[in-house]
Scaffold this motif. Sequence first.
Motif, PDB file in Angstrom:
ATOM      1  N   ASN A   1     -13.800  14.672   5.424  1.00  0.00           N
ATOM      2  CA  ASN A   1     -13.929  13.802   6.594  1.00  0.00           C
ATOM      3  C   ASN A   1     -13.869  12.319   6.229  1.00  0.00           C
ATOM      4  OD1 ASN A   1     -14.285  16.203   7.928  1.00  0.00           O
ATOM      5  ND2 ASN A   1     -16.495  15.986   8.165  1.00  0.00           N
ATOM      6  N   SER A   2     -13.165  12.001   5.138  1.00  0.00           N
ATOM      7  CA  SER A   2     -12.869  10.603   4.803  1.00  0.00           C
ATOM      8  C   SER A   2     -11.366  10.402   4.931  1.00  0.00           C
ATOM      9  CB  SER A   2     -13.342  10.267   3.384  1.00  0.00           C
ATOM     10  OG  SER A   2     -12.745  11.130   2.436  1.00  0.00           O
ATOM     11  N   ILE A   3     -10.950   9.177   5.237  1.00  0.00           N
ATOM     12  CA  ILE A   3      -9.537   8.896   5.485  1.00  0.00           C
ATOM     13  C   ILE A   3      -9.183   7.523   4.941  1.00  0.00           C
ATOM     14  CG2 ILE A   3     -10.000   7.962   7.805  1.00  0.00           C
ATOM     15  CD1 ILE A   3      -7.297   9.135   8.690  1.00  0.00           C
ATOM     16  N   ALA A   4      -7.993   7.397   4.363  1.00  0.00           N
ATOM     17  CA  ALA A   4      -7.467   6.105   3.905  1.00  0.00           C
ATOM     18  C   ALA A   4      -6.224   5.786   4.712  1.00  0.00           C
ATOM     19  CB  ALA A   4      -7.135   6.162   2.413  1.00  0.00           C
ATOM     20  N   LEU A   5      -6.083   4.525   5.110  1.00  0.00           N
ATOM     21  CA  LEU A   5      -4.970   4.093   5.944  1.00  0.00           C
ATOM     22  C   LEU A   5      -4.036   3.178   5.160  1.00  0.00           C
ATOM     23  CD1 LEU A   5      -6.920   3.136   9.223  1.00  0.00           C
ATOM     24  CD2 LEU A   5      -5.893   5.348   8.637  1.00  0.00           C
ATOM     25  N   SER A   6      -2.779   3.152   5.557  1.00  0.00           N
ATOM     26  CA  SER A   6      -1.842   2.180   4.991  1.00  0.00           C
ATOM     27  C   SER A   6      -2.084   0.817   5.630  1.00  0.00           C
ATOM     28  CB  SER A   6      -0.405   2.623   5.239  1.00  0.00           C
ATOM     29  OG  SER A   6      -0.104   2.556   6.625  1.00  0.00           O
ATOM     30  N   GLU A   7      -1.551  -0.221   5.004  1.00  0.00           N
ATOM     31  CA  GLU A   7      -1.693  -1.566   5.563  1.00  0.00           C
ATOM     32  C   GLU A   7      -1.166  -1.630   6.997  1.00  0.00           C
ATOM     33  OE1 GLU A   7      -1.116  -5.186   2.738  1.00  0.00           O
ATOM     34  OE2 GLU A   7       0.275  -3.626   2.069  1.00  0.00           O
ATOM     35  N   SER A   8       0.036  -1.087   7.203  1.00  0.00           N
ATOM     36  CA  SER A   8       0.657  -1.161   8.533  1.00  0.00           C
ATOM     37  C   SER A   8      -0.181  -0.416   9.568  1.00  0.00           C
ATOM     38  CB  SER A   8       2.074  -0.578   8.487  1.00  0.00           C
ATOM     39  OG  SER A   8       2.885  -1.326   7.614  1.00  0.00           O
ATOM     40  N   GLU A   9      -0.694   0.769   9.201  1.00  0.00           N
ATOM     41  CA  GLU A   9      -1.464   1.568  10.149  1.00  0.00           C
ATOM     42  C   GLU A   9      -2.802   0.903  10.460  1.00  0.00           C
ATOM     43  OE1 GLU A   9      -1.797   4.585  12.838  1.00  0.00           O
ATOM     44  OE2 GLU A   9      -0.091   4.120  11.549  1.00  0.00           O
ATOM     45  N   ALA A  10      -3.433   0.302   9.451  1.00  0.00           N
ATOM     46  CA  ALA A  10      -4.701  -0.391   9.685  1.00  0.00           C
ATOM     47  C   ALA A  10      -4.518  -1.566  10.646  1.00  0.00           C
ATOM     48  CB  ALA A  10      -5.285  -0.872   8.356  1.00  0.00           C
ATOM     49  N   LYS A  11      -3.453  -2.343  10.432  1.00  0.00           N
ATOM     50  CA  LYS A  11      -3.199  -3.485  11.319  1.00  0.00           C
ATOM     51  C   LYS A  11      -2.812  -3.018  12.716  1.00  0.00           C
ATOM     52  CE  LYS A  11      -1.755  -6.620   7.621  1.00  0.00           C
ATOM     53  NZ  LYS A  11      -0.615  -7.368   7.015  1.00  0.00           N
ATOM     54  N   ARG A  12      -2.045  -1.922  12.791  1.00  0.00           N
ATOM     55  CA  ARG A  12      -1.620  -1.424  14.101  1.00  0.00           C
ATOM     56  C   ARG A  12      -2.804  -0.923  14.911  1.00  0.00           C
ATOM     57  NH1 ARG A  12       0.268   3.251  16.699  1.00  0.00           N
ATOM     58  NH2 ARG A  12      -0.317   4.612  14.957  1.00  0.00           N
ATOM     59  N   ARG A  13      -3.759  -0.282  14.241  1.00  0.00           N
ATOM     60  CA  ARG A  13      -4.870   0.324  14.964  1.00  0.00           C
ATOM     61  C   ARG A  13      -6.039  -0.645  15.185  1.00  0.00           C
ATOM     62  NH1 ARG A  13      -5.088   5.134  16.556  1.00  0.00           N
ATOM     63  NH2 ARG A  13      -3.391   6.558  16.058  1.00  0.00           N
TER      64      ARG A  13
ATOM     65  N   VAL B   1     -11.222  -2.590   7.530  1.00  0.00           N
ATOM     66  CA  VAL B   1     -11.497  -1.421   8.374  1.00  0.00           C
ATOM     67  C   VAL B   1     -12.379  -0.392   7.680  1.00  0.00           C
ATOM     68  CG1 VAL B   1      -9.338  -1.700   9.632  1.00  0.00           C
ATOM     69  CG2 VAL B   1      -9.377  -0.297   7.563  1.00  0.00           C
ATOM     70  N   VAL B   2     -12.767  -0.656   6.422  1.00  0.00           N
ATOM     71  CA  VAL B   2     -13.598   0.307   5.698  1.00  0.00           C
ATOM     72  C   VAL B   2     -14.913   0.506   6.451  1.00  0.00           C
ATOM     73  CG1 VAL B   2     -14.836   0.779   3.551  1.00  0.00           C
ATOM     74  CG2 VAL B   2     -12.557  -0.249   3.489  1.00  0.00           C
ATOM     75  N   GLY B   3     -15.248   1.749   6.688  1.00  0.00           N
ATOM     76  CA  GLY B   3     -16.461   2.075   7.429  1.00  0.00           C
ATOM     77  C   GLY B   3     -16.228   2.399   8.885  1.00  0.00           C
ATOM     78  N   LYS B   4     -15.054   2.071   9.407  1.00  0.00           N
ATOM     79  CA  LYS B   4     -14.743   2.392  10.800  1.00  0.00           C
ATOM     80  C   LYS B   4     -14.422   3.884  10.924  1.00  0.00           C
ATOM     81  CE  LYS B   4     -13.082  -2.255  11.955  1.00  0.00           C
ATOM     82  NZ  LYS B   4     -14.210  -2.577  12.848  1.00  0.00           N
TER      83      LYS B   4
ATOM     84  N   VAL C   1     -13.158   5.762   7.554  1.00  0.00           N
ATOM     85  CA  VAL C   1     -12.156   5.037   6.761  1.00  0.00           C
ATOM     86  C   VAL C   1     -12.806   4.549   5.473  1.00  0.00           C
ATOM     87  CG1 VAL C   1     -10.536   3.118   6.701  1.00  0.00           C
ATOM     88  CG2 VAL C   1     -10.939   4.331   8.855  1.00  0.00           C
ATOM     89  N   THR C   2     -12.207   4.931   4.332  1.00  0.00           N
ATOM     90  CA  THR C   2     -12.777   4.589   3.025  1.00  0.00           C
ATOM     91  C   THR C   2     -11.888   3.670   2.198  1.00  0.00           C
ATOM     92  OG1 THR C   2     -11.830   6.627   2.135  1.00  0.00           O
ATOM     93  CG2 THR C   2     -14.123   6.716   2.883  1.00  0.00           C
ATOM     94  N   GLY C   3     -10.703   3.332   2.702  1.00  0.00           N
ATOM     95  CA  GLY C   3      -9.835   2.458   1.935  1.00  0.00           C
ATOM     96  C   GLY C   3      -8.538   2.167   2.661  1.00  0.00           C
ATOM     97  N   VAL C   4      -7.851   1.118   2.195  1.00  0.00           N
ATOM     98  CA  VAL C   4      -6.549   0.739   2.744  1.00  0.00           C
ATOM     99  C   VAL C   4      -5.583   0.568   1.573  1.00  0.00           C
ATOM    100  CG1 VAL C   4      -5.246  -0.954   4.071  1.00  0.00           C
ATOM    101  CG2 VAL C   4      -7.617  -0.445   4.702  1.00  0.00           C
ATOM    102  N   PHE C   5      -4.503   1.339   1.579  1.00  0.00           N
ATOM    103  CA  PHE C   5      -3.525   1.261   0.496  1.00  0.00           C
ATOM    104  C   PHE C   5      -2.266   0.537   0.966  1.00  0.00           C
ATOM    105  CE2 PHE C   5      -3.176   5.389   2.623  1.00  0.00           C
ATOM    106  CZ  PHE C   5      -1.838   5.439   2.973  1.00  0.00           C
ATOM    107  N   ARG C   6      -1.533   0.008   0.007  1.00  0.00           N
ATOM    108  CA  ARG C   6      -0.283  -0.674   0.348  1.00  0.00           C
ATOM    109  C   ARG C   6       0.708   0.327   0.923  1.00  0.00           C
ATOM    110  NH1 ARG C   6      -0.263  -5.800  -1.178  1.00  0.00           N
ATOM    111  NH2 ARG C   6      -1.524  -6.474  -2.963  1.00  0.00           N
TER     112      ARG C   6
END
Length: 838
Positions: free
Chosen positions: A148-160, A166-169, A184-189
Amino acid sequence: MWRNYLTVAVRALAKNRVYAGINIVGLALGLAACMLILLYVRYETSYDSWMKGADRAFQVQTDYKATPQGGEEMHLQMSGIVVGKTLQKDYPDQVEKLVWVRGFSPIVIQDGQAGEIEDLRMVDGNLFEILDVPFVRGSGATALPDTNSIALSESEAKRRFGTLDVVGKTLTIVDNMGNVDYRVTGVFRDWPKNSSFSANAVARFDLGVQFADRMGQVTGWDNQQGWNFVRLRSPEDAKLIHQRMPAFEKRNIPDEVTGDQRRNPGEYQDYRLTNIRNVHLGDAQDAAVRPGNDRLTVITFAIVALLILGMACVNFTNLATARASQRAREVALRKVLGASRPQLIVQFLGESVLVTAIAMLLALGLVELSLPAFSAFLDAQLELHYFGAGGVALPAIGLVLLVGIAAGLYPALFLARFEPAKILKANKSAADAHGSGILRNALVIGQFAVSIALIICTAVIYAQTVYAQTADAGYRRDGLLQVGNLGYRGVDNRDGQVAEQLRRIPGIEAVARSQIGVDPGNNSMSRVFLPGSTTQTVDIGDYAVEQDFFKAMGMKLLAGRLFSEAQGKDDATTPPPSNPAYQAAVQALIQRGLNVVITQEASRRLGFKSPQDAVGQRVRTEAGNDNGLIELTVIGVVADARFRSVRDPLQPIIYTMRRNGFGDILVRFSGDPAKVREQVETVWKRTIPQVPFGARFAEDIVRQQYDQETARGQLFAAFALLAVVIGCLGLFGLAAFTAERRTKEIGIRKVLGAKTRDIVRLLVWQFSRPVLIANLIAWPVAWWLMRDWLNGFDQRIALTPLPFITAGALALLIAINTVGWHAFRVARTSPVQALRYE
């Protein structure tokens, strides 16, 4: 001395502007094409090389062998969950880390609004410990620490969220377990384009919980729903595992028993570890992750680029030797004044390198201007850097020296061998008496052979692509809308309500739900026993459809009848396997038997002589989940339908009728496509508002199937055009110099009564002969290349003489037009002026 050489070289170029212009432009075009293609080749071969530790990251792939039972050869990037788990268990000293990845498109709820994340990957471990992607928030080591942890890409984090912080959201994903919150536990390039894998989000889930209601998919060796990625302790461990793979398969894969037949899946499927850097150009291609490429195609383009550069070098060699007479006295005088042959060779090679250097500067400018459009056309991230890692400065300098020496070596040797006494004594240059021009003719033949072969390849590729998009596929592409997204949990059973409401819309002629559609992402196969046999089986596609499927697809009935809801034995509906009533329903189905409709190819593989002979016949197949065999009665035979690309073998299919478990809704309509799509979308959003609407027209899907072939044909067309242009530049220059050298001969011919048309015909024929001979070389080479390329298609055009004759005639016409103007101009010159020449 060097200063003198440079001065002479510059003066020679300035004095012969046409010669210099033809050489520089031709070389510039060849160098620009070569550099663009080499940038493309370097890009294609650099996939995943940017990733740290890429040499230890491997993908477990599945290879299916062709079987006597009708199974087709296939290479898949996917492999069963059990395959990776067993590899890790059997090779703990080699497999350091294993993660299973599932491609998923669930509903994502954020702030109460439902949407979706394109390229969401569900994993059962920390994928970033294998695929080391740079992080901008958090790190790969700490990303996905638990379920139940998720990491987002830069584009997806900015889009959402509009920010990278966004860590912790929290995001809520709707899957088969219901609404599950993911932190959300991280944002990758963003994953670079030169990657065989892509993801906008990576979420970790519990494999046992997710598949609790269908554990057969976890333990099934023949069940591919995702990708196994492993990190080995050493790259060499892959060789060890491959050597032991036959024993691994024999030891772990259980036999399958169907009726009286026992078969081990290891007999027709193998597993291999493919390094992540070799996935993009490997045999196994998976457009669901990111479309790959064909290694042979990349090599072919590299060879074509080098051929075009070689044609530019040929121009230089031809023109330099053709105008040797103009520099013969210069060579003689230099030798008289003490110049040695090596010094003269160095001088002329220096002039060649100077011309090439000027051409390289022009080529770099052309590359800079065309690179953005070239990158967009290839959908690639091609970049031109002059210095640093991947810089082109040193390769460009090396290319200048290599091309300059290669193009200028023979002319330098040719010019340096002139004997001063003969040249200074003669009334005309002795250079005119040397040789018969055989080498120049041979080089011109080679140039036009390449051009003609490229024109033929372009024509064949274009014709095959058009044929693939327009050939009868066994169903009507026009007026067909395919609606997907039925696999979402939020759809539940409301897809039936959608289908029923769509049938009431004016202009919609038929609606049917189906497990198969145009360009299906699934492949369902069953073993069917031949009539009267308890041991011989064939592998046939098995898909469930609704009653109006054949009407919606516009398929033709060849024999028998189609499904009818009034016939109880036509209905194969059972509850889902998770339903307690499933087993009882399957057993009842086995006792009753089932009516099916088969395709013509299925009829042939089952041994029936004609569709009419198949009607009424009975065969047996496995009922699934080891429930035994079920008897099938053939009630109808329909024409074969090619849902996949013409590259894929035509699949024989058995259709069953049911009322649940579908993936697509197929809508047959007449009228305005945009209006119909809008009406369908309205019904969907009204009935299933929380699930994203996804629909495509069949014609668009088919067009996208052949995007790669279309792009390949366009590139070949561009290369063919460039080759013709370079060849014509050389022919233009040769014609100019030849006409100039034969001015006195032409004057004498006119005095003796030759007419203008006779002179034109004489000169044109001189340059037409090499083109005609070039056809004799180009035709067999192009035929061999295109025959092998077309053999990669299951359905293909015939390789007729038309493209060969057309290409040859076109090349001849271009050559005649290129030299005709010079011939006409010289032929009209007054004999008095011609005889005063020199």
